[in-house]
Design a protein around this motif. Structure first.
Motif, PDB file in Angstrom:
ATOM      1  N   ILE A  33      51.737  68.804  39.552  1.00 15.44           N
ATOM      2  CA  ILE A  33      50.569  67.936  39.488  1.00 15.44           C
ATOM      3  C   ILE A  33      50.973  66.577  38.906  1.00 15.44           C
ATOM      4  O   ILE A  33      51.512  66.496  37.809  1.00 15.44           O
ATOM      5  CB  ILE A  33      49.451  68.558  38.633  1.00 15.44           C
ATOM      6  CG1 ILE A  33      49.049  69.933  39.184  1.00 15.44           C
ATOM      7  CG2 ILE A  33      48.252  67.625  38.570  1.00 15.44           C
ATOM      8  CD1 ILE A  33      48.515  69.907  40.593  1.00 15.44           C
ATOM      9  N   GLN A  34      50.704  65.507  39.662  1.00 16.02           N
ATOM     10  CA  GLN A  34      50.988  64.162  39.182  1.00 16.02           C
ATOM     11  C   GLN A  34      49.734  63.418  38.741  1.00 16.02           C
ATOM     12  O   GLN A  34      49.822  62.481  37.932  1.00 16.02           O
ATOM     13  CB  GLN A  34      51.670  63.347  40.280  1.00 16.02           C
ATOM     14  CG  GLN A  34      53.031  63.851  40.709  1.00 16.02           C
ATOM     15  CD  GLN A  34      53.699  62.862  41.646  1.00 16.02           C
ATOM     16  OE1 GLN A  34      53.870  61.685  41.325  1.00 16.02           O
ATOM     17  NE2 GLN A  34      54.070  63.340  42.824  1.00 16.02           N
ATOM     18  N   LEU A  35      48.583  63.802  39.290  1.00 17.57           N
ATOM     19  CA  LEU A  35      47.336  63.098  38.974  1.00 17.57           C
ATOM     20  C   LEU A  35      46.214  64.115  38.837  1.00 17.57           C
ATOM     21  O   LEU A  35      46.066  64.996  39.688  1.00 17.57           O
ATOM     22  CB  LEU A  35      47.008  62.081  40.068  1.00 17.57           C
ATOM     23  CG  LEU A  35      45.812  61.152  39.866  1.00 17.57           C
ATOM     24  CD1 LEU A  35      45.991  59.845  40.645  1.00 17.57           C
ATOM     25  CD2 LEU A  35      44.491  61.810  40.290  1.00 17.57           C
ATOM     26  N   LEU A  36      45.424  63.977  37.768  1.00 17.98           N
ATOM     27  CA  LEU A  36      44.291  64.853  37.511  1.00 17.98           C
ATOM     28  C   LEU A  36      43.005  64.041  37.568  1.00 17.98           C
ATOM     29  O   LEU A  36      42.780  63.144  36.755  1.00 17.98           O
ATOM     30  CB  LEU A  36      44.430  65.507  36.133  1.00 17.98           C
ATOM     31  CG  LEU A  36      43.207  66.256  35.590  1.00 17.98           C
ATOM     32  CD1 LEU A  36      42.816  67.407  36.522  1.00 17.98           C
ATOM     33  CD2 LEU A  36      43.480  66.760  34.173  1.00 17.98           C
ATOM     34  N   ALA A  37      42.144  64.340  38.545  1.00 19.20           N
ATOM     35  CA  ALA A  37      40.840  63.691  38.670  1.00 19.20           C
ATOM     36  C   ALA A  37      39.779  64.655  38.147  1.00 19.20           C
ATOM     37  O   ALA A  37      39.700  65.800  38.609  1.00 19.20           O
ATOM     38  CB  ALA A  37      40.554  63.327  40.117  1.00 19.20           C
ATOM     39  N   PHE A  38      38.981  64.207  37.209  1.00 21.04           N
ATOM     40  CA  PHE A  38      38.022  65.112  36.577  1.00 21.04           C
ATOM     41  C   PHE A  38      36.635  64.491  36.514  1.00 21.04           C
ATOM     42  O   PHE A  38      36.456  63.367  36.053  1.00 21.04           O
ATOM     43  CB  PHE A  38      38.486  65.518  35.169  1.00 21.04           C
ATOM     44  CG  PHE A  38      38.853  64.378  34.258  1.00 21.04           C
ATOM     45  CD1 PHE A  38      37.955  63.882  33.327  1.00 21.04           C
ATOM     46  CD2 PHE A  38      40.122  63.801  34.334  1.00 21.04           C
ATOM     47  CE1 PHE A  38      38.300  62.833  32.488  1.00 21.04           C
ATOM     48  CE2 PHE A  38      40.481  62.749  33.493  1.00 21.04           C
ATOM     49  CZ  PHE A  38      39.565  62.265  32.576  1.00 21.04           C
ATOM     50  N   ASP A  39      35.662  65.229  37.016  1.00 19.35           N
ATOM     51  CA  ASP A  39      34.262  64.834  36.907  1.00 19.35           C
ATOM     52  C   ASP A  39      33.860  64.847  35.436  1.00 19.35           C
ATOM     53  O   ASP A  39      34.486  65.532  34.612  1.00 19.35           O
ATOM     54  CB  ASP A  39      33.403  65.809  37.709  1.00 19.35           C
ATOM     55  CG  ASP A  39      31.926  65.588  37.506  1.00 19.35           C
ATOM     56  OD1 ASP A  39      31.440  64.485  37.809  1.00 19.35           O
ATOM     57  OD2 ASP A  39      31.250  66.517  37.019  1.00 19.35           O
ATOM     58  N   LEU A  40      32.824  64.099  35.102  1.00 20.66           N
ATOM     59  CA  LEU A  40      32.388  64.021  33.705  1.00 20.66           C
ATOM     60  C   LEU A  40      31.220  64.965  33.413  1.00 20.66           C
ATOM     61  O   LEU A  40      31.403  66.019  32.834  1.00 20.66           O
ATOM     62  CB  LEU A  40      32.023  62.577  33.353  1.00 20.66           C
ATOM     63  CG  LEU A  40      33.169  61.561  33.464  1.00 20.66           C
ATOM     64  CD1 LEU A  40      32.720  60.195  32.969  1.00 20.66           C
ATOM     65  CD2 LEU A  40      34.411  62.027  32.714  1.00 20.66           C
ATOM     66  N   ASP A  41      30.011  64.591  33.829  1.00 21.75           N
ATOM     67  CA  ASP A  41      28.825  65.377  33.473  1.00 21.75           C
ATOM     68  C   ASP A  41      28.862  66.754  34.121  1.00 21.75           C
ATOM     69  O   ASP A  41      29.011  66.890  35.335  1.00 21.75           O
ATOM     70  CB  ASP A  41      27.561  64.632  33.902  1.00 21.75           C
ATOM     71  CG  ASP A  41      27.410  63.311  33.168  1.00 21.75           C
ATOM     72  OD1 ASP A  41      27.077  63.338  31.981  1.00 21.75           O
ATOM     73  OD2 ASP A  41      27.650  62.260  33.794  1.00 21.75           O
TER      74      ASP A  41
END
Length: 273
Positions: free
Chosen positions: A3-11
């Motif tokens: 994994i090079q990039l982690l995209a994470f939702d907030l709410d």
């Protein structure tokens, strides 16, 4: 797969009670960053409405307005933009003018509303449980949305309708779909978020990854709701929190614990650390 990039939702994914970043989640995100993973918040919020706890993380890029714009925090400028064309926004507003509802326009990382709408919303137009969505925003104000669009040529990142009754929401959703070229979605059951068809978290994530030279297989995404589905489908490793919506759970390759049970931290430990 590394994994090079982690995209994470907030709410509903990373945050608890809209503003709180649990310590376990914070530590997991910092540990991932220490391993060289690029942290990218991916949210329906506009840039100026991101919590301080998220801003304190080692973050450079943020996917905002459901993919309407991706910002570089070091410069405050968008590196990816997928706004609603002005003429289309005017057609949307012609429809919305028929309803007595709360309306926000997102542009350049900020929100615009009518001052009278804000006052009415806090006086009972919007349920009290949603007042945080209005009270905490640093708004720009207009007297008339239609005139604003005509005079400024504004192409909004997103048009946000924070609260509607179910029947009203369904009717407006159908009328927007009939306009074509739009992507209506929801991050919570009683709201409606309007983007251009090209603007969604999945495309924004892929556009940013291409810019950074990262293949889709090396992307990880975490989410919980309808506006996260395309992002979960785009990433090589995708995880939905256990208390997510049925469509998010179906789109994700993996499931973790609920958002208020440190589901993000558990997923980061499992797939990155």
């Amino acid at each position: 797969m590394a994994i090079q990039l982690l995209a994470f939702d907030l709410d509903g994914t990373t945050l608890v009670n809209h503003w709180e970043l649990p310590e376990e989640n914070r530590r997991a995100l910092l540990a991932a960053a220490e391993q060289g993973v690029i942290l990218v918040p991916a949210t329906g919020r506009m840039l100026s409405f991101l919590p301080e706890a998220i801003r304190a993380l080692p973050v450079r890029y943020a996917i905002t307005s459901n993919g309407g714009a991706v910002y570089d925090w070091t410069t405050g400028t968008p590196v990816v933009e997928n706004p609603i064309p002005n003429q289309k926004a005017q057609a949307i507003q012609d429809i919305l003018d028929e309803y007595d509802i709360y309306i926000e326009y997102y542009t350049q990382g900020r929100a615009i509303t009518r001052r009278d709408l804000r006052d009415r919303a806090l006086a009972g137009m919007v349920p009290e449980r949603k007042h945080w969505l209005i009270r905490e925003k640093d708004y720009l104000f207009t007297e008339d949305f239609g005139i604003m669009l005509q005079e400024t040529g504004l192409c909004p990142e997103k048009i946000n309708l924070p609260y509607m009754e179910p029947a009203q929401r369904q009717e407006i959703w159908r009328r927007l779909e009939d306009l074509g070229g739009l992507r209506p979605t929801s991050s919570i059951p009683d709201n409606l978020e309007i983007n251009s068809w090209q603007a969604h978290k999945g495309q924004a994530l892929l556009d940013l990854a291409e810019r950074l030279g990262i293949p889709p297989g090396d992307l990880m995404a975490l989410g919980d709701n309808g506006n996260d589905v395309t992002m979960l489908q785009a990433a090589g490793c995708s995880v939905a929190v256990a208390d997510g919506s049925p469509e998010a759970l179906a789109a994700a390759k993996h499931t973790t614990a609920a958002h208020d049970q440190n589901g993000l931290a558990l997923a980061v430990r499992r797939f990155i650390l």
